[in-house]
Design an enzyme around this catalytic site. Sequence first.
Site: not given
Length: 243
Positions: A68-69, A119, A123, A160, A210
Site C-alpha cells: 500500500d501507499d 488506495h 489515504h 483502514y 507498504h
Amino acid sequence: MDRRSRRNPEWKRGLRKGLLGLMLVLGAFFWRKNQEAGQQIRTGSESVRSAEADPVGRETKRLALTFDDGPHPYYTEQLLDGLADRGVKATFFLLGENIEGREDIIRRMHEEGHLIGNHTFYHVDVNSLPLKEACAEIQDTSSAITAITGQQVEYVRPPYGSWNKELECEVLMIPVFWTLDTLDWKVKNADQIVREVLSDVEENDVILMHDSYRTTVDAALRIVDALQEKGYEFVTADELILE
C-alpha cells in the site's frame, strides 16, 4: 497507513470472503449481459485455476504479497528489482497523490505483470466523507492509473479497511482486504517483520505491507526467499480471490 490488528478475526475473514464471492458472481453476471449487447469490457479471469504441484508432487501453497501507499520514488523500484529476480508478482495499491512524476514506476509495474489497485487519492477513510467526495477519491485515482497503463482499475483497498458498497461509484470495484498485517509501517525492523510473518503465515494469506520503507523491501524479499523454499507460490491478489 493501515492500523488494523495483525490478523483479522476468523469471522471477519469469512464474512469478507463471502462478500467478495458474491461480488464476483454479480460481476460475472453483468459481464455476460454486456457481452450479449456486444460491449467489450474487461472482467478478469472467469475460470478457476487448477492447483499446481511442485516437483515432488505436493500441492503448491499460495500467498499474495500486497503493498500500500506507493509508489515511493526510490524503494518501490528496489522492490520491483528484487521481485523480478525471484519471478514474483505482487499487488500494489497506489495513492493518487503519489502518482504524478512516478509514471515510469507504474508503467514498469504493469509491464512486469503486477496487479495495480486503488488506495484512494489522499489515504482517507472514505466512510467519513460525503459520498461525492469519497467517489472522487476513488475515481480520480483510477483515472490517473488508467491513463498510464491503459487498463481499467477493478480492485480497491480502502484505507483502514473502511468500505461500503455505495462506494462503487457507478463502477464495479472489488475491495481487497488482508489476512496478515505485518505492521511494517510501525515496526520498521526487517528482522522482526520477517520473524513474525514466518511464524504466523498460513496458506492463502493476503499479506499487507507498504513499499515506502527500506526495511520493508529488505523484509519482503527475505520473506519471499524463505517461503519459496517451503513450497509457497506468490500470486497477485485477484488470482487468490478468484480461486
